[in-house]
Write a protein that holds these residues in place. Structure first.
Motif, mmCIF file in Angstrom:
data_model
loop_
_atom_site.group_PDB
_atom_site.id
_atom_site.type_symbol
_atom_site.label_atom_id
_atom_site.label_comp_id
_atom_site.label_asym_id
_atom_site.label_seq_id
_atom_site.Cartn_x
_atom_site.Cartn_y
_atom_site.Cartn_z
ATOM 1 N N LYS A 1 0.961 -1.431 0.080
ATOM 2 C CA LYS A 1 -0.063 0.182 -0.204
ATOM 3 C C LYS A 1 0.888 1.345 0.120
ATOM 4 O O LYS A 1 1.975 1.267 0.457
ATOM 5 N N LEU A 2 0.596 2.221 -0.755
ATOM 6 C CA LEU A 2 1.179 3.578 -0.808
ATOM 7 C C LEU A 2 1.086 4.446 0.410
ATOM 8 O O LEU A 2 0.391 5.329 0.327
ATOM 9 N N THR A 3 1.597 4.042 1.617
ATOM 10 C CA THR A 3 1.715 4.751 2.656
ATOM 11 C C THR A 3 3.108 5.072 3.125
ATOM 12 O O THR A 3 4.018 4.245 2.810
ATOM 13 N N LYS A 4 3.284 5.937 4.135
ATOM 14 C CA LYS A 4 4.571 6.365 4.650
ATOM 15 C C LYS A 4 4.998 5.268 5.642
ATOM 16 O O LYS A 4 6.071 5.030 5.793
ATOM 17 N N ASN A 5 3.967 4.631 6.180
ATOM 18 C CA ASN A 5 4.323 3.423 7.049
ATOM 19 C C ASN A 5 5.182 2.344 6.320
ATOM 20 O O ASN A 5 5.988 1.846 6.716
ATOM 21 N N ASN A 6 4.566 2.056 5.132
ATOM 22 C CA ASN A 6 5.165 1.302 4.346
ATOM 23 C C ASN A 6 6.608 1.827 3.741
ATOM 24 O O ASN A 6 7.427 0.961 3.469
ATOM 25 N N LEU A 7 6.647 3.075 3.246
ATOM 26 C CA LEU A 7 7.934 3.563 3.065
ATOM 27 C C LEU A 7 8.988 3.234 3.843
ATOM 28 O O LEU A 7 10.083 2.571 3.346
ATOM 29 N N TRP A 8 9.086 3.648 5.022
ATOM 30 C CA TRP A 8 10.097 3.478 6.054
ATOM 31 C C TRP A 8 10.257 1.807 6.389
ATOM 32 O O TRP A 8 11.500 1.573 6.283
ATOM 33 N N ARG A 9 9.265 1.395 6.427
ATOM 34 C CA ARG A 9 9.338 -0.117 6.510
ATOM 35 C C ARG A 9 10.009 -0.758 5.369
ATOM 36 O O ARG A 9 11.074 -1.748 5.418
ATOM 37 N N GLU A 10 9.481 -0.211 4.227
ATOM 38 C CA GLU A 10 10.311 -1.223 2.921
ATOM 39 C C GLU A 10 11.616 -0.762 2.752
ATOM 40 O O GLU A 10 12.545 -1.474 2.154
ATOM 41 N N ALA A 11 11.948 0.500 3.204
ATOM 42 C CA ALA A 11 13.281 0.941 3.059
ATOM 43 C C ALA A 11 14.244 0.479 4.282
ATOM 44 O O ALA A 11 15.440 0.439 4.123
ATOM 45 N N GLY A 12 13.589 -0.139 5.255
ATOM 46 C CA GLY A 12 14.519 -0.601 6.485
ATOM 47 C C GLY A 12 15.161 0.369 7.195
ATOM 48 O O GLY A 12 16.090 0.318 7.923
ATOM 49 N N VAL A 13 14.472 1.525 7.402
ATOM 50 C CA VAL A 13 14.818 2.666 8.368
ATOM 51 C C VAL A 13 13.706 2.829 9.369
ATOM 52 O O VAL A 13 12.671 2.613 9.107
ATOM 53 N N SER A 14 14.179 3.732 9.975
ATOM 54 C CA SER A 14 13.110 4.098 11.173
ATOM 55 C C SER A 14 12.313 5.147 10.722
ATOM 56 O O SER A 14 12.601 5.795 9.763
ATOM 57 N N ARG A 15 10.982 5.517 11.197
ATOM 58 C CA ARG A 15 10.056 6.628 10.864
ATOM 59 C C ARG A 15 10.868 7.858 11.058
ATOM 60 O O ARG A 15 10.674 8.723 10.065
ATOM 61 N N ALA A 16 11.743 8.038 11.995
ATOM 62 C CA ALA A 16 12.401 9.351 12.514
ATOM 63 C C ALA A 16 13.211 9.572 11.209
ATOM 64 O O ALA A 16 13.487 10.740 11.023
ATOM 65 N N THR A 17 13.897 8.661 10.867
ATOM 66 C CA THR A 17 15.104 8.756 9.726
ATOM 67 C C THR A 17 14.249 8.915 8.405
ATOM 68 O O THR A 17 14.515 10.127 7.657
ATOM 69 N N MET A 18 13.204 8.452 8.206
ATOM 70 C CA MET A 18 12.380 8.766 6.984
ATOM 71 C C MET A 18 11.997 10.368 7.071
ATOM 72 O O MET A 18 12.191 11.047 6.015
ATOM 73 N N ASN A 19 11.457 10.644 8.261
ATOM 74 C CA ASN A 19 11.172 11.968 8.381
ATOM 75 C C ASN A 19 12.226 13.088 8.172
ATOM 76 O O ASN A 19 11.629 14.361 7.682
ATOM 77 N N ARG A 20 13.340 12.637 8.428
ATOM 78 C CA ARG A 20 14.494 13.718 7.992
ATOM 79 C C ARG A 20 14.813 13.594 6.414
ATOM 80 O O ARG A 20 15.635 14.720 6.240
ATOM 81 N N ALA A 21 14.262 12.802 5.898
ATOM 82 C CA ALA A 21 14.657 12.881 4.262
ATOM 83 C C ALA A 21 13.605 13.669 3.607
ATOM 84 O O ALA A 21 12.590 13.060 3.206
ATOM 85 N N THR A 22 13.936 14.997 3.506
ATOM 86 C CA THR A 22 12.727 15.844 3.310
ATOM 87 C C THR A 22 12.663 15.910 1.659
ATOM 88 O O THR A 22 11.528 15.997 1.167
ATOM 89 N N SER A 23 13.518 15.700 1.024
ATOM 90 C CA SER A 23 13.242 15.739 -0.265
ATOM 91 C C SER A 23 12.708 14.566 -1.020
ATOM 92 O O SER A 23 12.061 14.721 -1.873
#
Length: 79
Positions: A32-54
């Motif tokens: 599913k196209l959710t940010k929860n899936n994005l950080w899990r799919e990438a294997g990073v923490s949600r906090a780390t994903m949130n710092r990747a602003t671009s």
């Protein structure tokens, strides 16, 4: 104080995860196209994903243009 930017490797992992999700080829999530899936799919923490602003700006842009989003908006206009 501004948050630290993510490393090039983390940004690459998030970009690759974005591509897998948008092409329907997830390896760690239900796809599913959710940010929860994005950080899990990438294997990073949600906090780390949130710092990747671009990466998140690109994600938001692509989700806004995805066929599923356009279909949902079209359905909402008909109601």
């Amino acid at each position: 104080m501004t948050p630290a930017a993510v490393s090039a490797g983390t940004e690459q992992a998030l970009c690759e995860a974005t591509e897998r999700l948008f092409t329907g080829q997830p390896t760690r999530t239900d796809g599913k196209l959710t940010k929860n899936n994005l950080w899990r799919e990438a294997g990073v923490s949600r906090a780390t994903m949130n710092r990747a602003t671009s990466v998140l700006a690109d994600w938001d842009n692509r989700v806004g243009q995805s066929p599923a989003t356009l279909l949902a908006e079209s359905d909402a206009l008909r109601e």
